[in-house]
Write a protein that holds these residues in place. Structure first.
Motif, PDB file in Angstrom:
ATOM      1  N   GLU A 104       0.809  -1.208   0.000  1.00  0.00           N
ATOM      2  CA  GLU A 104       0.000   0.000   0.000  1.00  0.00           C
ATOM      3  C   GLU A 104       0.846   1.264   0.000  1.00  0.00           C
ATOM      4  O   GLU A 104       0.390   2.317  -0.392  1.00  0.00           O
ATOM      5  N   SER A 105       2.067   1.185   0.477  1.00  0.00           N
ATOM      6  CA  SER A 105       2.904   2.357   0.658  1.00  0.00           C
ATOM      7  C   SER A 105       3.562   2.772  -0.659  1.00  0.00           C
ATOM      8  O   SER A 105       4.426   2.067  -1.167  1.00  0.00           O
ATOM      9  N   PRO A 106       3.178   3.931  -1.212  1.00  0.00           N
ATOM     10  CA  PRO A 106       3.774   4.360  -2.474  1.00  0.00           C
ATOM     11  C   PRO A 106       5.214   4.841  -2.319  1.00  0.00           C
ATOM     12  O   PRO A 106       5.926   4.978  -3.286  1.00  0.00           O
ATOM     13  N   SER A 107       5.662   5.102  -1.091  1.00  0.00           N
ATOM     14  CA  SER A 107       6.995   5.667  -0.897  1.00  0.00           C
ATOM     15  C   SER A 107       8.034   4.614  -0.506  1.00  0.00           C
ATOM     16  O   SER A 107       9.125   4.969  -0.103  1.00  0.00           O
ATOM     17  N   ARG A 108       7.706   3.350  -0.611  1.00  0.00           N
ATOM     18  CA  ARG A 108       8.659   2.311  -0.207  1.00  0.00           C
ATOM     19  C   ARG A 108       9.885   2.333  -1.112  1.00  0.00           C
ATOM     20  O   ARG A 108       9.796   2.583  -2.304  1.00  0.00           O
ATOM     21  N   ASP A 109      11.022   2.047  -0.522  1.00  0.00           N
ATOM     22  CA  ASP A 109      12.280   1.972  -1.247  1.00  0.00           C
ATOM     23  C   ASP A 109      12.752   0.530  -1.190  1.00  0.00           C
ATOM     24  O   ASP A 109      13.393   0.114  -0.226  1.00  0.00           O
ATOM     25  N   LEU A 110      12.434  -0.235  -2.233  1.00  0.00           N
ATOM     26  CA  LEU A 110      12.755  -1.661  -2.255  1.00  0.00           C
ATOM     27  C   LEU A 110      14.252  -1.921  -2.165  1.00  0.00           C
ATOM     28  O   LEU A 110      14.664  -2.991  -1.723  1.00  0.00           O
ATOM     29  N   SER A 111      15.062  -0.953  -2.548  1.00  0.00           N
ATOM     30  CA  SER A 111      16.506  -1.171  -2.537  1.00  0.00           C
ATOM     31  C   SER A 111      17.065  -1.312  -1.120  1.00  0.00           C
ATOM     32  O   SER A 111      18.175  -1.797  -0.948  1.00  0.00           O
ATOM     33  N   THR A 112      16.295  -0.932  -0.114  1.00  0.00           N
ATOM     34  CA  THR A 112      16.756  -1.038   1.277  1.00  0.00           C
ATOM     35  C   THR A 112      16.268  -2.316   1.951  1.00  0.00           C
ATOM     36  O   THR A 112      16.652  -2.595   3.078  1.00  0.00           O
ATOM     37  N   TRP A 113      15.451  -3.093   1.262  1.00  0.00           N
ATOM     38  CA  TRP A 113      14.867  -4.288   1.848  1.00  0.00           C
ATOM     39  C   TRP A 113      15.872  -5.434   1.868  1.00  0.00           C
ATOM     40  O   TRP A 113      16.747  -5.539   1.007  1.00  0.00           O
ATOM     41  N   THR A 114      15.681  -6.353   2.820  1.00  0.00           N
ATOM     42  CA  THR A 114      16.479  -7.575   2.855  1.00  0.00           C
ATOM     43  C   THR A 114      16.010  -8.483   1.724  1.00  0.00           C
ATOM     44  O   THR A 114      14.897  -8.331   1.195  1.00  0.00           O
ATOM     45  N   ILE A 115      16.833  -9.449   1.398  1.00  0.00           N
ATOM     46  CA  ILE A 115      16.448 -10.382   0.339  1.00  0.00           C
ATOM     47  C   ILE A 115      15.203 -11.180   0.734  1.00  0.00           C
ATOM     48  O   ILE A 115      14.332 -11.431  -0.089  1.00  0.00           O
ATOM     49  N   GLU A 116      15.102 -11.538   2.002  1.00  0.00           N
ATOM     50  CA  GLU A 116      13.940 -12.304   2.452  1.00  0.00           C
ATOM     51  C   GLU A 116      12.652 -11.488   2.284  1.00  0.00           C
ATOM     52  O   GLU A 116      11.633 -12.019   1.830  1.00  0.00           O
ATOM     53  N   ARG A 117      12.715 -10.223   2.651  1.00  0.00           N
ATOM     54  CA  ARG A 117      11.540  -9.360   2.533  1.00  0.00           C
ATOM     55  C   ARG A 117      11.173  -9.163   1.060  1.00  0.00           C
ATOM     56  O   ARG A 117      10.000  -9.205   0.693  1.00  0.00           O
ATOM     57  N   LEU A 118      12.174  -8.983   0.208  1.00  0.00           N
ATOM     58  CA  LEU A 118      11.916  -8.777  -1.216  1.00  0.00           C
ATOM     59  C   LEU A 118      11.392 -10.061  -1.867  1.00  0.00           C
ATOM     60  O   LEU A 118      10.506 -10.012  -2.720  1.00  0.00           O
ATOM     61  N   GLN A 119      11.910 -11.216  -1.444  1.00  0.00           N
ATOM     62  CA  GLN A 119      11.402 -12.489  -1.965  1.00  0.00           C
ATOM     63  C   GLN A 119       9.925 -12.665  -1.617  1.00  0.00           C
ATOM     64  O   GLN A 119       9.125 -13.085  -2.448  1.00  0.00           O
ATOM     65  N   SER A 120       9.584 -12.345  -0.394  1.00  0.00           N
ATOM     66  CA  SER A 120       8.193 -12.447   0.045  1.00  0.00           C
ATOM     67  C   SER A 120       7.297 -11.504  -0.752  1.00  0.00           C
ATOM     68  O   SER A 120       6.218 -11.884  -1.200  1.00  0.00           O
ATOM     69  N   PHE A 121       7.760 -10.286  -0.918  1.00  0.00           N
ATOM     70  CA  PHE A 121       7.015  -9.291  -1.691  1.00  0.00           C
ATOM     71  C   PHE A 121       6.832  -9.757  -3.130  1.00  0.00           C
ATOM     72  O   PHE A 121       5.767  -9.608  -3.726  1.00  0.00           O
ATOM     73  N   ALA A 122       7.877 -10.364  -3.699  1.00  0.00           N
ATOM     74  CA  ALA A 122       7.860 -10.784  -5.100  1.00  0.00           C
ATOM     75  C   ALA A 122       6.852 -11.900  -5.363  1.00  0.00           C
ATOM     76  O   ALA A 122       6.373 -12.045  -6.493  1.00  0.00           O
ATOM     77  N   GLU A 123       6.516 -12.667  -4.340  1.00  0.00           N
ATOM     78  CA  GLU A 123       5.574 -13.779  -4.535  1.00  0.00           C
ATOM     79  C   GLU A 123       4.239 -13.316  -5.098  1.00  0.00           C
ATOM     80  O   GLU A 123       3.635 -14.014  -5.896  1.00  0.00           O
TER      81      GLU A 123
END
Length: 179
Positions: free
Chosen positions: A8-27
Protein backbone atom coordinates in the motif's frame (compact mmCIF):
# COMPACT_ATOMS: atom_id res chain seq x y z
CA UNK A 1 -2.27 -9.52 -3.66
CA UNK A 2 -0.59 -9.67 -0.30
CA UNK A 3 -2.39 -7.55 2.27
CA UNK A 4 0.99 -6.45 3.62
CA UNK A 5 1.17 -2.70 4.21
CA UNK A 6 4.27 -2.58 1.99
CA UNK A 7 2.00 -3.06 -1.02
CA UNK A 8 0.00 0.00 0.00
CA UNK A 9 2.90 2.36 0.66
CA UNK A 10 3.77 4.36 -2.47
CA UNK A 11 6.99 5.67 -0.90
CA UNK A 12 8.66 2.31 -0.21
CA UNK A 13 12.28 1.97 -1.25
CA UNK A 14 12.75 -1.66 -2.25
CA UNK A 15 16.51 -1.17 -2.54
CA UNK A 16 16.76 -1.04 1.28
CA UNK A 17 14.87 -4.29 1.85
CA UNK A 18 16.48 -7.57 2.85
CA UNK A 19 16.45 -10.38 0.34
CA UNK A 20 13.94 -12.30 2.45
CA UNK A 21 11.54 -9.36 2.53
CA UNK A 22 11.92 -8.78 -1.22
CA UNK A 23 11.40 -12.49 -1.96
CA UNK A 24 8.19 -12.45 0.05
CA UNK A 25 7.02 -9.29 -1.69
CA UNK A 26 7.86 -10.78 -5.10
CA UNK A 27 5.57 -13.78 -4.54
CA UNK A 28 2.50 -11.62 -5.15
CA UNK A 29 4.04 -8.76 -7.12
CA UNK A 30 3.02 -8.15 -10.72
CA UNK A 31 3.78 -5.65 -13.45
CA UNK A 32 5.81 -2.65 -12.36
CA UNK A 33 6.26 -4.02 -8.85
CA UNK A 34 7.80 -7.21 -10.23
CA UNK A 35 10.02 -5.18 -12.56
CA UNK A 36 11.18 -3.17 -9.53
CA UNK A 37 12.03 -6.41 -7.72
CA UNK A 38 14.00 -7.59 -10.76
CA UNK A 39 15.97 -4.36 -11.00
CA UNK A 40 16.71 -4.10 -7.26
CA UNK A 41 17.77 -7.75 -7.03
CA UNK A 42 19.98 -7.39 -10.10
CA UNK A 43 21.62 -4.26 -8.68
CA UNK A 44 22.45 -6.17 -5.47
CA UNK A 45 23.93 -8.99 -7.56
CA UNK A 46 26.28 -6.44 -9.14
CA UNK A 47 27.48 -5.03 -5.81
CA UNK A 48 31.09 -5.93 -5.09
CA UNK A 49 30.62 -5.36 -1.34
CA UNK A 50 28.35 -8.43 -1.07
CA UNK A 51 29.60 -12.02 -0.73
CA UNK A 52 29.57 -14.38 -3.68
CA UNK A 53 26.76 -16.40 -2.09
CA UNK A 54 24.67 -13.28 -1.44
CA UNK A 55 25.22 -12.02 -4.96
CA UNK A 56 24.15 -15.36 -6.39
CA UNK A 57 20.99 -15.31 -4.24
CA UNK A 58 20.18 -11.80 -5.44
CA UNK A 59 20.80 -12.86 -9.03
CA UNK A 60 18.47 -15.87 -8.60
CA UNK A 61 15.74 -13.56 -7.29
CA UNK A 62 16.23 -11.27 -10.28
CA UNK A 63 16.00 -14.24 -12.66
CA UNK A 64 12.84 -15.49 -10.94
CA UNK A 65 11.18 -12.08 -11.13
CA UNK A 66 12.25 -11.74 -14.76
CA UNK A 67 10.79 -15.15 -15.59
CA UNK A 68 7.39 -14.22 -14.13
CA UNK A 69 7.41 -10.72 -15.55
CA UNK A 70 7.27 -11.20 -19.27
CA UNK A 71 4.20 -12.14 -21.26
CA UNK A 72 3.68 -14.17 -24.37
CA UNK A 73 4.28 -11.44 -26.93
CA UNK A 74 7.41 -11.91 -29.05
CA UNK A 75 9.11 -8.74 -27.83
CA UNK A 76 8.25 -9.51 -24.20
CA UNK A 77 9.76 -12.98 -24.46
CA UNK A 78 12.85 -11.66 -26.23
CA UNK A 79 13.35 -8.93 -23.64
CA UNK A 80 13.03 -11.42 -20.80
CA UNK A 81 15.40 -13.90 -22.43
CA UNK A 82 17.95 -11.18 -23.17
CA UNK A 83 17.87 -9.94 -19.57
CA UNK A 84 18.22 -13.52 -18.35
CA UNK A 85 21.15 -14.27 -20.67
CA UNK A 86 23.03 -11.08 -19.81
CA UNK A 87 22.74 -11.54 -16.04
CA UNK A 88 23.73 -15.19 -16.23
CA UNK A 89 26.69 -14.35 -18.45
CA UNK A 90 27.79 -11.61 -16.07
CA UNK A 91 27.63 -13.99 -13.11
CA UNK A 92 29.62 -16.64 -15.01
CA UNK A 93 32.22 -14.01 -15.90
CA UNK A 94 32.44 -12.80 -12.30
CA UNK A 95 32.44 -16.11 -10.43
CA UNK A 96 33.30 -18.70 -13.04
CA UNK A 97 31.21 -21.53 -14.41
CA UNK A 98 29.27 -23.84 -12.11
CA UNK A 99 28.05 -26.91 -13.97
CA UNK A 100 26.11 -27.97 -10.86
CA UNK A 101 23.77 -24.98 -11.27
CA UNK A 102 21.87 -24.52 -14.53
CA UNK A 103 21.93 -20.73 -14.24
CA UNK A 104 25.72 -20.55 -13.98
CA UNK A 105 26.55 -23.29 -16.47
CA UNK A 106 27.96 -22.04 -19.80
CA UNK A 107 26.69 -25.16 -21.55
CA UNK A 108 23.17 -24.59 -20.21
CA UNK A 109 23.32 -20.92 -21.20
CA UNK A 110 24.47 -21.96 -24.68
CA UNK A 111 21.57 -24.42 -25.01
CA UNK A 112 19.06 -21.86 -23.73
CA UNK A 113 20.39 -19.29 -26.19
CA UNK A 114 20.11 -21.64 -29.15
CA UNK A 115 16.60 -22.56 -28.00
CA UNK A 116 15.57 -18.89 -28.08
CA UNK A 117 16.76 -18.34 -31.65
CA UNK A 118 14.33 -19.01 -34.49
CA UNK A 119 16.86 -18.57 -37.29
CA UNK A 120 20.14 -20.25 -38.14
CA UNK A 121 23.16 -17.95 -38.45
CA UNK A 122 23.37 -18.37 -42.24
CA UNK A 123 19.67 -17.59 -42.65
CA UNK A 124 19.94 -14.47 -40.49
CA UNK A 125 23.01 -13.31 -42.39
CA UNK A 126 21.26 -13.78 -45.75
CA UNK A 127 18.32 -11.69 -44.53
CA UNK A 128 20.62 -9.07 -43.04
CA UNK A 129 22.34 -8.55 -46.39
CA UNK A 130 19.16 -6.86 -47.66
CA UNK A 131 17.37 -5.93 -44.43
CA UNK A 132 16.22 -2.54 -45.73
CA UNK A 133 14.01 -4.34 -48.26
CA UNK A 134 12.35 -6.53 -45.62
CA UNK A 135 8.98 -6.07 -43.97
CA UNK A 136 8.98 -4.45 -40.55
CA UNK A 137 8.18 -7.75 -38.81
CA UNK A 138 11.15 -9.48 -40.41
CA UNK A 139 13.47 -6.59 -39.44
CA UNK A 140 12.12 -6.94 -35.90
CA UNK A 141 12.99 -10.63 -35.96
CA UNK A 142 16.58 -9.80 -36.92
CA UNK A 143 16.78 -7.17 -34.17
CA UNK A 144 15.50 -9.68 -31.60
CA UNK A 145 18.21 -12.10 -32.72
CA UNK A 146 20.82 -9.39 -32.34
CA UNK A 147 19.61 -8.71 -28.81
CA UNK A 148 19.45 -12.40 -27.89
CA UNK A 149 23.05 -12.96 -29.00
CA UNK A 150 24.64 -9.96 -27.26
CA UNK A 151 26.43 -12.14 -24.70
CA UNK A 152 27.95 -14.64 -27.11
CA UNK A 153 31.36 -12.97 -27.52
CA UNK A 154 31.97 -13.75 -23.87
CA UNK A 155 30.14 -17.08 -23.71
CA UNK A 156 32.08 -18.86 -26.47
CA UNK A 157 35.27 -18.44 -24.43
CA UNK A 158 33.73 -20.54 -21.64
CA UNK A 159 32.71 -23.43 -23.92
CA UNK A 160 34.69 -26.48 -24.95
CA UNK A 161 35.04 -27.09 -28.70
CA UNK A 162 31.77 -28.58 -29.94
CA UNK A 163 29.11 -28.13 -32.62
CA UNK A 164 27.18 -25.87 -30.20
CA UNK A 165 30.23 -23.66 -29.67
CA UNK A 166 30.76 -23.53 -33.45
CA UNK A 167 27.15 -22.48 -33.98
CA UNK A 168 27.40 -19.76 -31.34
CA UNK A 169 30.68 -18.56 -32.79
CA UNK A 170 28.94 -18.27 -36.17
CA UNK A 171 26.33 -16.12 -34.43
CA UNK A 172 29.04 -13.78 -33.10
CA UNK A 173 30.10 -13.10 -36.67
CA UNK A 174 26.54 -12.90 -38.02
CA UNK A 175 25.49 -10.53 -35.24
CA UNK A 176 27.77 -7.80 -36.60
CA UNK A 177 25.66 -7.66 -39.77
CA UNK A 178 22.23 -7.57 -38.14
CA UNK A 179 20.28 -4.28 -38.09
Amino acid sequence: MNADADHESPSRDLSTWTIERLQSFAEDAQGQELEAVRVVAQSHAYRADESREARQQWAKLSLQANHRLHGDRLWDRARGAQQNFMLRMWMIDQFGPDDEDHDWSPEALAADTIGALALAPAEARALADHWRDLEVERIGELRRHKSLTAHLDRLVGHLQPSPVRDQLFAWTETRQHLP
